[in-house]
Design a protein around this motif. Structure first.
Motif, mmCIF file in Angstrom:
data_model
loop_
_atom_site.group_PDB
_atom_site.id
_atom_site.type_symbol
_atom_site.label_atom_id
_atom_site.label_comp_id
_atom_site.label_asym_id
_atom_site.label_seq_id
_atom_site.Cartn_x
_atom_site.Cartn_y
_atom_site.Cartn_z
ATOM 1 N N GLU A 19 0.843 -1.195 0.000
ATOM 2 C CA GLU A 19 0.000 0.000 0.000
ATOM 3 C C GLU A 19 0.878 1.245 0.000
ATOM 4 O O GLU A 19 1.857 1.314 0.737
ATOM 5 C CB GLU A 19 -0.905 -0.002 1.237
ATOM 6 C CG GLU A 19 -1.863 1.162 1.326
ATOM 7 C CD GLU A 19 -2.692 1.153 2.607
ATOM 8 O OE1 GLU A 19 -3.496 2.081 2.789
ATOM 9 O OE2 GLU A 19 -2.515 0.224 3.428
ATOM 10 N N GLN A 20 0.508 2.231 -0.828
ATOM 11 C CA GLN A 20 1.270 3.482 -0.861
ATOM 12 C C GLN A 20 0.832 4.445 0.239
ATOM 13 O O GLN A 20 1.656 5.136 0.823
ATOM 14 C CB GLN A 20 1.127 4.178 -2.215
ATOM 15 C CG GLN A 20 1.973 5.441 -2.326
ATOM 16 C CD GLN A 20 1.786 6.173 -3.639
ATOM 17 O OE1 GLN A 20 0.694 6.185 -4.187
ATOM 18 N NE2 GLN A 20 2.860 6.764 -4.145
ATOM 19 N N GLY A 21 -0.454 4.451 0.548
ATOM 20 C CA GLY A 21 -0.950 5.365 1.568
ATOM 21 C C GLY A 21 -1.124 6.777 1.031
ATOM 22 O O GLY A 21 -1.021 7.028 -0.169
ATOM 23 N N ASP A 22 -1.378 7.723 1.922
ATOM 24 C CA ASP A 22 -1.637 9.114 1.546
ATOM 25 C C ASP A 22 -0.332 9.897 1.466
ATOM 26 O O ASP A 22 0.258 10.273 2.471
ATOM 27 C CB ASP A 22 -2.575 9.753 2.569
ATOM 28 C CG ASP A 22 -2.937 11.193 2.213
ATOM 29 O OD1 ASP A 22 -2.558 11.649 1.104
ATOM 30 O OD2 ASP A 22 -3.577 11.861 3.043
ATOM 31 N N CYS A 23 0.123 10.151 0.238
ATOM 32 C CA CYS A 23 1.351 10.915 0.011
ATOM 33 C C CYS A 23 1.031 12.285 -0.577
ATOM 34 O O CYS A 23 1.879 12.910 -1.230
ATOM 35 C CB CYS A 23 2.290 10.151 -0.924
ATOM 36 S SG CYS A 23 2.902 8.579 -0.275
#
Length: 206
Positions: free
Chosen positions: A88-92
């Protein structure tokens, strides 16, 4: 006196029996050792090689392979990875231009598959998460913003190592003697800047 002596002999035999049984149980469980070797400082953090060693003599990690996760101690992100990836990249959204690979506070990492392009390989990577008994699996990770010296960097916590139908319990990360590396020609030895070790003991089959 004779009765007391006989009682002591029995007590010693029972104690020895318990010790050997406990030792055999511990030997049967084995463990996974994770080493986090800091190799280079970067402008806002560091580059590290993370290696999971399967020290178990008869237990392998089968396909679809291992997963490793942890919680960052501060507000670190993963800038880049080689030999593995996060799920998962997540909130960037706070980053513009250069976007991290992962902004998740508790990232989960999996191994790359064998068909991964060679320029994304490092030694001992890309086995699809399969970790045979006595073997190792590695990946490279660039972390920031983090400490940029031995006194300011902070190790991640709450490590978890999971495998198909196997449960492991990981202890805390410990600062240990720096790992030494020998060059391919065998003529030079280098050392990691810092080395942390995490031991994950086999808990049970599921």
């Amino acid at each position: 006196m004779e009765s007391l002596f006989s009682g002591m002999i029995i007590l010693l035999l029972v104690s020895f029996s318990c010790f050997t049984s406990s030792e055999a149980l511990t030997s049967n469980k084995g463990n996974i050792t994770i080493k986090w070797d800091l190799m280079h400082w970067t402008p806002d953090g560091y580059e590290a090689v993370v290696t999971a060693y399967n020290n178990q003599k008869q237990r392998s990690i089968p396909s679809p392979g291992w997963k490793m996760s942890w919680r960052w101690a501060q507000k670190e992100v993963i800038w880049s990875m080689v030999g593995a990836k996060t799920i998962e990249q997540g909130d960037c959204s706070m980053y513009k231009g250069n976007i991290p690979k992962s902004c998740v506070r508790k990232p989960t990492v999996i191994d790359m598959r064998p068909e991964t392009p060679y320029n994304q390989h490092i030694a001992n990577c890309c086995k699809g998460g399969v970790l045979k008994a006595g073997s190792a699996s590695s990946f490279q990770i660039t972390v920031g913003p983090a400490g940029t010296s031995n006194s300011t960097v902070r190790m991640a916590v709450n490590f978890m190592f999971t495998a198909p139908k196997q449960q492991y319990i990981c202890g805390p990360a410990k600062n240990v003697m720096r790992t030494k590396f020998i060059t391919a020609d065998g003529r030079r030895t280098t050392s990691a800047l810092m080395t942390w070790r995490i031991t994950c003991a086999f808990h049970k089959a599921t």
